[in-house]
Design an enzyme around this catalytic site. Structure first.
Site, PDB file in Angstrom:
ATOM      1  N   HIS A   1       4.729   4.994  -2.252  1.00  0.00           N
ATOM      2  CA  HIS A   1       3.361   5.143  -1.746  1.00  0.00           C
ATOM      3  C   HIS A   1       2.413   4.367  -2.671  1.00  0.00           C
ATOM      4  O   HIS A   1       2.567   4.423  -3.892  1.00  0.00           O
ATOM      5  CB  HIS A   1       2.974   6.627  -1.714  1.00  0.00           C
ATOM      6  CG  HIS A   1       1.613   6.851  -1.151  1.00  0.00           C
ATOM      7  ND1 HIS A   1       1.338   6.743   0.198  1.00  0.00           N
ATOM      8  CD2 HIS A   1       0.434   7.131  -1.756  1.00  0.00           C
ATOM      9  CE1 HIS A   1       0.050   6.954   0.394  1.00  0.00           C
ATOM     10  NE2 HIS A   1      -0.518   7.199  -0.765  1.00  0.00           N
TER      11      HIS A   1
ATOM     12  N   GLU B   1       4.341  -1.798  -7.330  1.00  0.00           N
ATOM     13  CA  GLU B   1       5.351  -1.257  -6.406  1.00  0.00           C
ATOM     14  C   GLU B   1       6.641  -2.049  -6.485  1.00  0.00           C
ATOM     15  O   GLU B   1       7.737  -1.489  -6.464  1.00  0.00           O
ATOM     16  CB  GLU B   1       4.829  -1.332  -4.959  1.00  0.00           C
ATOM     17  CG  GLU B   1       3.686  -0.413  -4.635  1.00  0.00           C
ATOM     18  CD  GLU B   1       3.381  -0.446  -3.142  1.00  0.00           C
ATOM     19  OE1 GLU B   1       4.301  -0.293  -2.333  1.00  0.00           O
ATOM     20  OE2 GLU B   1       2.204  -0.648  -2.794  1.00  0.00           O
TER      21      GLU B   1
HETATM   22  C1  GRF Z   1       3.778  -0.483   0.785  1.00  0.00           C
HETATM   23  O1  GRF Z   1       2.507  -0.588   0.245  1.00  0.00           O
HETATM   24  C2  GRF Z   1       4.328   0.890   0.533  1.00  0.00           C
HETATM   25  O2  GRF Z   1       3.787   1.516  -0.576  1.00  0.00           O
HETATM   26  C3  GRF Z   1       3.937   1.659   1.766  1.00  0.00           C
HETATM   27  O3  GRF Z   1       4.021   0.740   2.797  1.00  0.00           O
HETATM   28  C4  GRF Z   1       3.757  -0.561   2.294  1.00  0.00           C
HETATM   29  C5  GRF Z   1       4.801  -1.475   2.836  1.00  0.00           C
HETATM   30  O4  GRF Z   1       4.496  -2.810   2.494  1.00  0.00           O
HETATM   31  N1  GRF Z   1       4.752   2.828   1.957  1.00  0.00           N
HETATM   32  P1  GRF Z   1       5.383  -3.994   3.040  1.00  0.00           P
HETATM   33  O5  GRF Z   1       5.280  -3.988   4.539  1.00  0.00           O
HETATM   34  O6  GRF Z   1       6.782  -3.733   2.611  1.00  0.00           O
HETATM   35  O7  GRF Z   1       4.828  -5.228   2.411  1.00  0.00           O
END
Ligand code: GRF
Length: 209
Positions: A110, A180
């Site tokens: 998240h 992330e």
């Molecule tokens: C990410 O920011 C994650 O934290 C959330 O959804 C987003 C997915 O990003 N759960 P992406 O589509 O993988 O770039």
């Protein structure tokens, strides 16, 4: 080989999380692991297209009809026989049948420091806008185990990033995304190494054997 299945949703998402996880399997951050399936609910979504372009096996399980979505999703996951399941912009509550089949092996990331700025409707730029509106000085990301509520399971890792005075949702979001991309493979590696022990709401990170 430690097998990872990635779950993505409909039209939301850029697919950067699955791309990063696949990269981590190849660049030494996740040794002995591979992404064996990317499962989405809409064919042609950015995430599914990006996965296919990356050469990853993709599968589409439509969320409609809703009656047997859980059965069809579980079947697709089981076909991939993953050791771990990573949600990557999966926007639903995961069906109970899937949760029950992979206890302690389903992770989500998240883009905020939970429990702040989480829950239903808190995704993408909504999160970063809320962070800016509130005026917090620090945000970040959280990797956690998945349970039957949004953004609620026991926390595995968190990485903070600063919020600057002149940040926009885009600028702070980019800083969080970099965090992330470091945190998620790190958490999966800990899981793969058997170093995560869930004790109620707490996740103990065990020392390397
Ligand atoms: C990410 O920011 C994650 O934290 C959330 O959804 C987003 C997915 O990003 N759960 P992406 O589509 O993988 O770039």
């Amino acid at each position: 080989m430690y097998k990872i299945a990635m779950l993505v949703s409909g039209s939301q998402g850029r697919g950067s999380t699955l791309q990063n996880m696949a990269d981590a399997c190849e660049d030494g951050r996740l040794p002995g692991a591979c992404v064996v399936a990317v499962i989405g609910s809409v064919s042609g979504s950015t995430a599914i297209e990006r996965a296919a372009a990356r050469g990853l096996p993709t599968f589409v399980v439509s969320a409609k009809p809703a009656e047997d979505y859980d059965r069809r999703l579980l079947a697709a996951v089981k076909d991939a026989a993953p050791d771990a399941i990573c949600l990557a912009g999966y926007m639903r509550i995961l069906p109970d049948t899937v949760l029950a089949a992979y206890p302690g092996r389903i992770l989500n990331i998240h883009p905020a420091l939970l429990p702040a700025f989480g829950g239903k409707g808190m995704y993408g730029h909504h999160v970063h806008q809320a962070v800016i509106d509130y005026g917090v000085k620090v945000t970040g990301c959280t990797v956690h185990f998945v349970d039957p509520s949004y953004d609620n399971g026991p926390v595995i890792l968190q990485k903070p990033v600063p919020v600057e005075d002149d940040d926009t949702p885009e600028s702070v979001g980019a800083r969080v995304l970099a965090a992330e991309h470091a945190a998620y493979p790190e958490a999966v590696r800990l899981l793969a190494e058997g170093r995560l022990r869930i004790e109620g709401r707490h996740v103990r990170i065990l020392p390397r054997a």
